[in-house]
Design an enzyme around this catalytic site. Structure first.
Site, PDB file in Angstrom:
ATOM      1  N   ARG A 156      47.617  15.193   4.167  1.00 51.68           N
ATOM      2  CA  ARG A 156      48.789  15.382   3.590  1.00 51.68           C
ATOM      3  C   ARG A 156      48.882  14.245   2.312  1.00 51.68           C
ATOM      4  O   ARG A 156      48.810  13.337   2.438  1.00 51.68           O
ATOM      5  CB  ARG A 156      50.069  15.361   4.427  1.00 51.68           C
ATOM      6  CG  ARG A 156      51.402  15.049   3.652  1.00 51.68           C
ATOM      7  CD  ARG A 156      52.423  15.079   4.442  1.00 51.68           C
ATOM      8  NE  ARG A 156      52.624  16.504   4.922  1.00 51.68           N
ATOM      9  CZ  ARG A 156      54.047  16.804   5.730  1.00 51.68           C
ATOM     10  NH1 ARG A 156      55.076  15.983   5.385  1.00 51.68           N
ATOM     11  NH2 ARG A 156      54.159  18.075   6.264  1.00 51.68           N
ATOM     12  N   ASP A 178      64.624  25.115   1.413  1.00 55.42           N
ATOM     13  CA  ASP A 178      63.956  23.871   1.628  1.00 55.42           C
ATOM     14  C   ASP A 178      64.567  22.881   0.823  1.00 55.42           C
ATOM     15  O   ASP A 178      65.563  23.270   0.198  1.00 55.42           O
ATOM     16  CB  ASP A 178      62.248  24.134   1.024  1.00 55.42           C
ATOM     17  CG  ASP A 178      61.601  22.898   1.224  1.00 55.42           C
ATOM     18  OD1 ASP A 178      62.021  21.798   1.963  1.00 55.42           O
ATOM     19  OD2 ASP A 178      60.436  22.662   0.652  1.00 55.42           O
TER      20      ASP A 178
HETATM   21  N1   CP Z   1      57.973  20.880   7.796  1.00 51.51           N
HETATM   22  C1   CP Z   1      57.160  19.970   7.618  1.00 51.51           C
HETATM   23  O1   CP Z   1      55.930  19.896   7.110  1.00 51.51           O
HETATM   24  O2   CP Z   1      57.803  18.736   8.308  1.00 51.51           O
HETATM   25  P1   CP Z   1      57.120  17.123   8.190  1.00 51.51           P
HETATM   26  O3   CP Z   1      57.419  16.855   6.697  1.00 51.51           O
HETATM   27  O4   CP Z   1      58.135  16.312   9.181  1.00 51.51           O
HETATM   28  O5   CP Z   1      55.844  17.336   8.691  1.00 51.51           O
HETATM   29  N1  NVA Z   2      58.890  21.046  -0.125  1.00 55.22           N
HETATM   30  C1  NVA Z   2      59.144  19.866   0.707  1.00 55.22           C
HETATM   31  C2  NVA Z   2      58.654  20.450   2.027  1.00 55.22           C
HETATM   32  C3  NVA Z   2      58.926  19.329   3.332  1.00 55.22           C
HETATM   33  C4  NVA Z   2      58.324  19.924   4.645  1.00 55.22           C
HETATM   34  C5  NVA Z   2      58.603  18.678   0.293  1.00 55.22           C
HETATM   35  O1  NVA Z   2      57.433  18.723  -0.135  1.00 55.22           O
HETATM   36  O2  NVA Z   2      59.072  17.361   0.452  1.00 55.22           O
END
Ligand code: CP
Ligand code: NVA
Length: 333
Positions: A106, A230
């Site tokens: 991530r 979102d």
């Molecule tokens: N939806 C999602 O990716 O949640 P987190 O940021 O908590 O992993």
């Molecule tokens: N668009 C959001 C999604 C979080 C799961 C972000 O990138 O912060």
């Protein structure tokens, strides 16, 4: 180095058959968990979980999926390792590839996830980048199938909010691959990048998907089975963006009126979470003080309503991420 075929970097790397196979596997694993018949297929595997951004669901889903399947995990957080500070992604990938059987990433730029996959020699799974959120899509489509009676191709869903963000782009491309009815309702300034829109239309021509990008919220939601939103400012963006986004996105906030504008009785509400729907968080209170908002992208009554299936989505992160791991590394596969 050749990319491992078990990698999941973005939806565009998969075709409809591969996406459906992952969803089917997720369904099987979910049933096995419920029935207490789950068989560990990752015994003795070691997985690295790299998180350059915060996470609740994705981190926990990878950890629990790994443990349920007999694998071990090592967590590398935003600080504490050399990644990106004193060691490049390419070097990190080659080190981790010698020690681990798979790597979750991530981070910020998609290019980093792709480079990890180019150099690691083991599967790399994108747990969210600024551009794409593919594991979220698997959970979302599984959730939609659980809450629909007809074929997937008949399902209509609408994303409302920042159409440029990872979740919006991923929803657009996923629906286009799967032949669904997918809409993005967003102000023009926040539409997905043109190349992503073009790709969605190209995919739709092959799959039979219906694609609509509009700045009219009522038009966007008309006839939709699922309204999805979102956060208005994503991780890695500036706090100052709130002042610009709030006035732009208020007409796209999911309220009971917008739910009703779908014209369907059973329309469901979806959100990848975390959601700003009240003033029970630090950020929620700040937005209240600064803009007089009680929640942002969704009203509390919609979030807490019977129509809200956000916690089904959250649970499905576990089953679908487990499917991604088992598909890539499962013994006997
Ligand atoms: N939806 C999602 O990716 O949640 P987190 O940021 O908590 O992993
Ligand atoms: N668009 C959001 C999604 C979080 C799961 C972000 O990138 O912060």
């Amino acid at each position: 180095m050749q990319r491992h075929p078990g990698s999941l970097l973005k939806e565009l790397d998969l075709d409809k058959k591969e996406l459906l196979a992952l969803l089917e596997l997720a369904g099987e694993l979910k049933r096995a968990t419920a029935e207490g018949t789950e068989k560990p297929q990752l015994t003795g595997r070691n997985l690295a979980l790299i998180f350059e951004k915060a996470s609740t669901r994705t981190l926990c889903a990878f950890e629990v999926a790994a443990y349920d399947q007999g694998a071990h995990i090592t967590y590398l957080g935003p600080s504490g390792s050399h990644i990106g500070v004193a060691e490049s992604i390419a070097d990190t990938a080659r080190v981790l590839g010698r020690m681990f059987d798979g790597i979750e990433f991530r981070g910020f730029d998609q290019a980093a996830a792709e480079q990890l996959a180019d150099y690691a020699g083991v599967p790399v799974w994108n747990g969210l980048t600024t551009q794409w959120h593919p594991t979220q899509m698997l959970a979302d489509i599984l959730t939609m199938t659980e809450h629909s009676s007809g074929p997937l191709e008949d399902v209509s869903y609408c994303f409302l909010g920042d159409g440029r963000n990872n979740v919006a782009r991923s929803l657009l491309i996923t629906g286009a691959i799967l032949g669904m009815d997918v809409r993005i309702g967003a102000p023009r300034e926040l539409w997905p990048p043109q190349d992503v829109i073009d790709t969605a239309h190209t995919l739709a021509a092959e799959s039979g998907a219906r694609v609509l990008i509009t700045d009219d919220p009522a038009k966007a939601v008309a006839g939709s089975d699922f309204l999805y939103t979102d956060v208005w400012v994503s991780m890695g963006e500036s706090d100052a963006d709130w002042a610009v986004r709030v006035p732009l996105l208020l007409p796209f906030r999911v309220t009971t009126d917008l739910m009703a504008a779908s014209g369907r009785t059973g329309t469901k509400f979806m959100h990848c979470l975390p959601a700003l729907h009240d003033t029970d968080t630090e950020l929620g209170r700040r937005l209240h003080d600064q803009f007089g908002l009680d929640g942002a992208e969704v009203s509390n009554d919609v979030f807490e309503s019977e129509a809200s299936i956000v916690f089904d989505q959250a649970e499905n992160r576990l089953h679908t991420i487990k499917a991604v791991l088992v598909n890539a590394l499962g013994q006997g596969r």
